[in-house]
Each structure stands twice: as structure tokens, then as C-alpha cells.
Motif scaffolding. Structure first.
Motif, PDB file in Angstrom:
ATOM      1  N   ILE A   1       0.872  -1.178   0.000  1.00  0.00           N
ATOM      2  CA  ILE A   1       0.000   0.000   0.000  1.00  0.00           C
ATOM      3  C   ILE A   1       0.907   1.226   0.000  1.00  0.00           C
ATOM      4  N   ILE A   2       0.776   2.029  -1.026  1.00  0.00           N
ATOM      5  CA  ILE A   2       1.552   3.276  -1.065  1.00  0.00           C
ATOM      6  C   ILE A   2       0.536   4.416  -1.089  1.00  0.00           C
ATOM      7  N   GLY A   3       0.414   5.094   0.027  1.00  0.00           N
ATOM      8  CA  GLY A   3      -0.575   6.166   0.124  1.00  0.00           C
ATOM      9  C   GLY A   3      -0.051   7.471  -0.460  1.00  0.00           C
ATOM     10  N   HIS A   4      -0.942   8.451  -0.559  1.00  0.00           N
ATOM     11  CA  HIS A   4      -0.537   9.781  -1.029  1.00  0.00           C
ATOM     12  C   HIS A   4       0.368  10.448   0.008  1.00  0.00           C
ATOM     13  N   THR A   5       1.081  11.442  -0.435  1.00  0.00           N
ATOM     14  CA  THR A   5       1.886  12.255   0.487  1.00  0.00           C
ATOM     15  C   THR A   5       1.480  13.713   0.262  1.00  0.00           C
ATOM     16  N   PRO A   6       1.862  14.622   1.139  1.00  0.00           N
ATOM     17  CA  PRO A   6       1.473  16.022   0.921  1.00  0.00           C
ATOM     18  C   PRO A   6       1.967  16.566  -0.424  1.00  0.00           C
ATOM     19  N   THR A   7       3.011  15.966  -0.998  1.00  0.00           N
ATOM     20  CA  THR A   7       3.523  16.478  -2.276  1.00  0.00           C
ATOM     21  C   THR A   7       3.212  15.557  -3.463  1.00  0.00           C
ATOM     22  N   ARG A   8       2.605  14.391  -3.211  1.00  0.00           N
ATOM     23  CA  ARG A   8       2.283  13.476  -4.325  1.00  0.00           C
ATOM     24  C   ARG A   8       0.853  12.947  -4.132  1.00  0.00           C
ATOM     25  N   PRO A   9      -0.109  13.479  -4.924  1.00  0.00           N
ATOM     26  CA  PRO A   9      -1.514  13.090  -4.704  1.00  0.00           C
ATOM     27  C   PRO A   9      -1.890  11.807  -5.442  1.00  0.00           C
ATOM     28  N   THR A  10      -1.000  10.830  -5.404  1.00  0.00           N
ATOM     29  CA  THR A  10      -1.243   9.560  -6.090  1.00  0.00           C
ATOM     30  C   THR A  10      -0.882   8.417  -5.155  1.00  0.00           C
TER      31      THR A  10
END
Ligand SMILES: Cc1cc2nc3c(=O)[nH]c(=O)nc-3n(C[C@H](O)[C@H](O)[C@H](O)COP(=O)(O)OP(=O)(O)OC[C@H]3O[C@@H](n4cnc5c(N)ncnc54)[C@H](O)[C@@H]3O)c2cc1C
Length: 456
Positions: free
Chosen positions: A237-246
Motif C-alpha cells: 500500500i503506497i498512500g498519497h503524500t502532501p507532495t504526491r496526490p497519487t
């Protein structure tokens, strides 16, 4: 309790209950109602009896990654003893060790070493596999009947609209309509929320709605990776980050088949063509995961599912509601799917319905809506708070949300190296314990120590 989980009824109601929609929340509601009603009729638009273990039109999300959180698995097992074993017998993987779970949230990879001391195994059936096994169990109950290929088109009520008396149905086969009388009608037809239209037509106030525009696109494909290409990992599971909305989910399912789901918020939607799909995945997932995906045999086309907004309908705030009607599942609250909460919340609702029925059916809906509003509220806050951590999602960010998000970021930072903290976080994520448990002094001390170590 027998194999189908049928227990002695707490308080017999008798009569006929009709459940609209035979997806997860409808099936769970039918299971609970079967303890106290004489007869249950499930009415479903799709021909589910012909579908078997496959995705179907009425549940298009069945073609995408579906995680079953531990709290949900616990309730499924309580309602259908032995169901988790059935998942495994049907080929679903079990995740029992941190090394099998690559869970990267907000840019922090949760510690993958050590062993869980409190968490029990998690189960990973594909959505169609889960639904078909639950359906088989429910259809095994002696007082449950399914009418499928049949659409509910309206409600039958008393002249003053104070009570629902049944439903009007339309048969897909011959186009005929019919009235099905019922003492209780349960709307489990999903997020479109048919009950709101019916309430409006009957002159009732509509439930106040809360919503967050997330503009998500899911694109998923079934793959068969080379055996061993993922080592011990069964869930990525790779969630979004504040700088990557994917984000991405890569899950092992039945019999060596995997599903890859790519996710993007507004303006960052994944493409469905094979080359674009792969190119979208490459910067999100680590190299060994990308190699597994790239070299895997595709088992299907990549299919898309748009999810524009989360919706919470506050039925508990209504002062008037017709007798003989109930609403459950996504029709009350449709969460951002990336947090995998929907089926577990449906299970929590079924458990709440079971408890509410212990006091009979008088004002059943009002008592049920009030009782579920608390767990729904907690889950809603967790999900919307996380969505608001990225700039692509518009919405109010009061100080409380910003502070919680900052603290969660600290928890995740420390949980990269602290297996105890990682497990405590997972218990919250899996809806086993309240998020406030992360604020206990012992946990806060670990969080602070972990962050200080990281800084040094
Ligand atoms: C892309 C995506 C991914 C998701 N991932 C996860 C996940 O990882 N984990 C998780 O727990 N949840 C996930 N969910 C949510 C989960 O799918 C739902 O919460 C779950 O299915 C419960 O929904 P439901 O039963 O209330 O409604 P639905 O699943 O939407 O089912 C509604 C049913 O009603 C039937 N129906 C509709 N109208 C009529 C009518 N007029 N007459 C008769 N029948 C009708 C439909 O055919 C369907 O069977 C995801 C959702 C989406 C969209």
C-alpha cells in the motif's frame, strides 16, 4: 450457534423484512434480521445467482483492490463462524507478519520487522470472492429468499406516509411490476441513496449531507507476477503524500493472482492504456515492486472507476422518519475507498442493528441511526482528516485537523523503526481501537523519542 451463525433470537419480531440490494451491507443486514423476522427477502437488480465469483454491474468497485480491515473480519466471523477459513480454503492469502505488509503512508514505510504481538492475522479475499462466500452463507439461512434480476422502483406507504408497507419492484426479464409487502424495508442500495428520493416524495425532510470532493480515479488490472518476485510481501500500500496526490495498491489474491490498483486525486488521474498505466506506477512504487508488475502476465484490461466525493448523510439528525424503513451501508456513508473502511463499517452497522433489535422495532430507524452515528463519526474524521492533508482536496482545515495531521505524521515517522508503534497505529487503521489510543502517555513518549532519534 450453527455453521451459518444462526443463534437463538434475542427478541422475536416476526413478520417479513425486505432488504433492497444484495451487496455486502444488504447481505449483512439480512443475516442479522434472519434472527428475529419470520422471513427475509433480498431484492437485487443484478442476477447475482448467475454471477458466481465475478465482478458484477451493480458493484463496479468489485474490479478494484478491496482490503478487509481486521475489525470487519472479526464481525464477519462472529456472524458467519468459519467464514475466514472459507476465504483461505478458496485461495485467499493470510497476512500474519510485518514482513508481509509494505504499508507506506504519508511517505513513511511502517516498520516491516519483528512480529505482531496483539494483531491477529488479516485475510485478503478479492471482493467478488468475499461477496460470493457471504452470499452463499446468507442464502443457506432457512428463512432468507433472494429475488434477483429485479429492481426496486418505489415504496408503498400508508396514506399519511407515516409507515412503509412494502416496495414496488420491476422484473428485468419480462418487464412486469409487482408489490412486495413488508413489515420492514431496508435500503442497502449503495451510495446513490434511493431512500432520500423516496423521503422527499413522501414529504419528509432530507438528512443533512456532509461531503468532501476528492475527485479520485481508480484504475486496476489483474496480474500474474512471477512466483517469488515479491519475496514475502503480500500487500503493498503506497498512500498519497502532501507532495504526491497519487497512490498504489498491489495485493495478492486467490491462487497467485494479484491486483494492481493505481489511484490519483484530481488532475493526477492514472491512464488506462498499458504503457501509461505502467509509467504512472513506476515513480510511486519501489523498484522491486515495479519489476514484479512490469514482468507480470496481464490477466485483464486496466479498468477505471471514478469516485468524485465522499458523502455522509446525517439520518440521526432527522426528527421525523417513517416507521418500517431503515437505511444501511454506503447509502448512509460512502467513504474515500483508499482507506478500505466501507465493508468494515457495513459490518459495524450490522452489529449495531443486532443490538438495536434487542429492544424491539419501535422507532428502530431513529435508534439505529443514533447508535451508528458515533462509530461512523470517528471513521469519517479519520478519513477526511487524512484527505485534507493534501492540497488537492478543498475543505476547511481547522487547527484541530492540522494538529492531528501533524501528530499522525510524527507517529508514522517514529513507526518506521518502532515495530510496537507500527502495530499500535495499525490497530487504529484497522478500526480495532479508537484513534485517541495513540494519545496515551506511553505511546506519545515513544512517538517523541522516535522523532528525536530521527532528528539526531
Ligand atoms: C473503488 C472502490 C474501492 C473500494 N475499496 C474498498 C476496500 O478496499 N475496502 C472496503 O471495505 N470497502 C471498499 N469500498 C467500499 C465497499 O465497496 C462498500 O462499502 C461495500 O460494498 C458496501 O456497500 P453497500 O453494500 O452499502 O452498497 P453497494 O456495494 O454499492 O451495493 C449496492 C447493491 O444494491 C443493488 N441495487 C442498487 N439499486 C437497486 C435497485 N433499485 N433495486 C435492487 N437492487 C439495487 C446493486 O446492484 C448492489 O448490489 C470501495 C468502494 C469503491 C467505490
Amino acid at each position: 450457534m450453527d455453521k451459518n451463525g444462526v443463534s437463538a433470537p434475542n427478541r422475536w419480531v416476526g413478520g417479513h423484512a425486505v432488504v433492497l440490494g444484495a451487496s455486502v451491507s444488504g447481505l449483512l443486514a439480512a443475516r442479522v434480521l434472519a434472527d428475529v423476522y419470520d422471513r427475509i427477502t433480498l431484492i437485487e437488480r443484478d442476477r447475482v445467482s448467475e454471477v458466481g465469483v465475478a465482478a458484477r454491474r451493480g458493484v463496479p468497485q468489485g474490479r478494484h483492490a478491496h482490503g478487509l480491515l481486521s475489525r470487519g473480519a472479526e464481525i464477519f466471523e462472529e456472524l458467519f463462524p468459519g467464514l475466514l477459513e472459507d476465504f483461505v480454503a478458496g485461495g485467499a492469502p493470510i497476512v500474519s507478519s510485518p514482513a508481509e505488509l509494505r504499508n507506506n503512508l504519508g511517505g513513511h514505510l511502517l516498520c516491516m520487522t519483528g512480529e505482531y504481538t496483539e494483531l491477529s492475522d488479516t485475510y485478503q479475499p478479492s471482493r467478488p470472492h468475499l461477496e460470493s462466500l457471504v452470499r452463499t452463507r446468507v442464502m443457506g439461512l432457512p428463512n432468507v429468499k433472494l429475488i434477483d434480476g429485479c429492481q426496486v422502483v418505489g415504496l408503498e406507504t400508508t396514506d399519511d406516509n407515516a409507515r412503509v408497507l412494502g416496495v414496488e419492484v420491476l422484473y428485468a426479464g419480462d418487464g412486469t411490476t409487482d408489490l412486495v409487502h413488508a413489515d420492514l424495508v431496508v435500503d442497502a442500495t449503495g451510495r446513490a441513496g434511493r431512500a432520500t428520493k423516496w423521503l422527499d416524495a413522501m414529504g419528509y425532510q432530507l438528512p443533512p449531507e456532509e461531503s468532501l470532493q476528492v475527485d479520485l480515479l481508480y484504475v486496476s488490472q489483474y496480474l500474474r507476477p512471477a512466483p517469488g518476485s515479491m519475496g514475502r510481501e503480500k500487500v503493498v500500500i503506497i498512500g498519497h503524500t502532501p507532495t504526491r496526490p497519487t497512490g498504489a495498491e498491489y495485493l495478492e489474491q486467490e491462487d497467485g493472482r494479484w491486483i494492481l490498483t493505481l489511484i490519483g486525486y484530481g488532475g493526477h488521474h492514472p491512464p488506462t492504456d498499458q504503457a501509461g498505466f505502467l509509467a504512472f506506477a513506476e515513480p510511486i512504487v519501489p523498484p522491486h515492486v515495479f519489476a514484479s508488475i512490469r514482468d507480470a502476465e496481464p490477466l485483464s484490461e486496466a479498468v477505471a472507476h471514478r469516485f468524485p466525493a465522499t458523502i455522509r448523510r446525517r439520518y440521526e439528525k432527522l426528527s421525523r422518519f417513517p416507521e418500517g424503513l431503515l437505511v444501511v451501508g454506503d447509502a448512509i456513508c460512502s467513504f474515500n475507498p483508499i482507506y478500505a473502511q466501507g465493508m468494515t463499517v457495513a459490518a459495524i452497522q450490522a452489529e449495531t442493528l443486532q443490538k438495536t433489535l434487542q429492544d424491539g422495532t419501535d422507532r428502530l430507524a431513529q435508534r439505529f441511526f443514533k447508535a451508528v452515528s458515533k462509530p461512523l463519526g470517528v471513521t469519517w474524521q479519520m478519513a477526511t482528516g487524512s484527505d485534507l492533508s493534501i492540497p488537492q482536496v478543498e475543505g476547511p482545515r481547522p487547527l484541530s485537523v492540522r494538529m492531528v495531521n501533524a501528530y499522525i505524521n510524527m507517529v508514522l515517522t517514529a513507526a518506521e523503526r518502532d515495530s510496537v508503534l507500527a502495530e499500535r497505529f495499525l490497530k487504529v487503521q484497522y478500526l480495532l481501537v479508537l484513534p485517541t489510543t495513540l494519545m496515551r502517555p506511553g505511546t506519545m513518549a515513544r512517538v517523541l523519542a522516535g522523532n528525536l532519534r530521527r532528528r539526531r
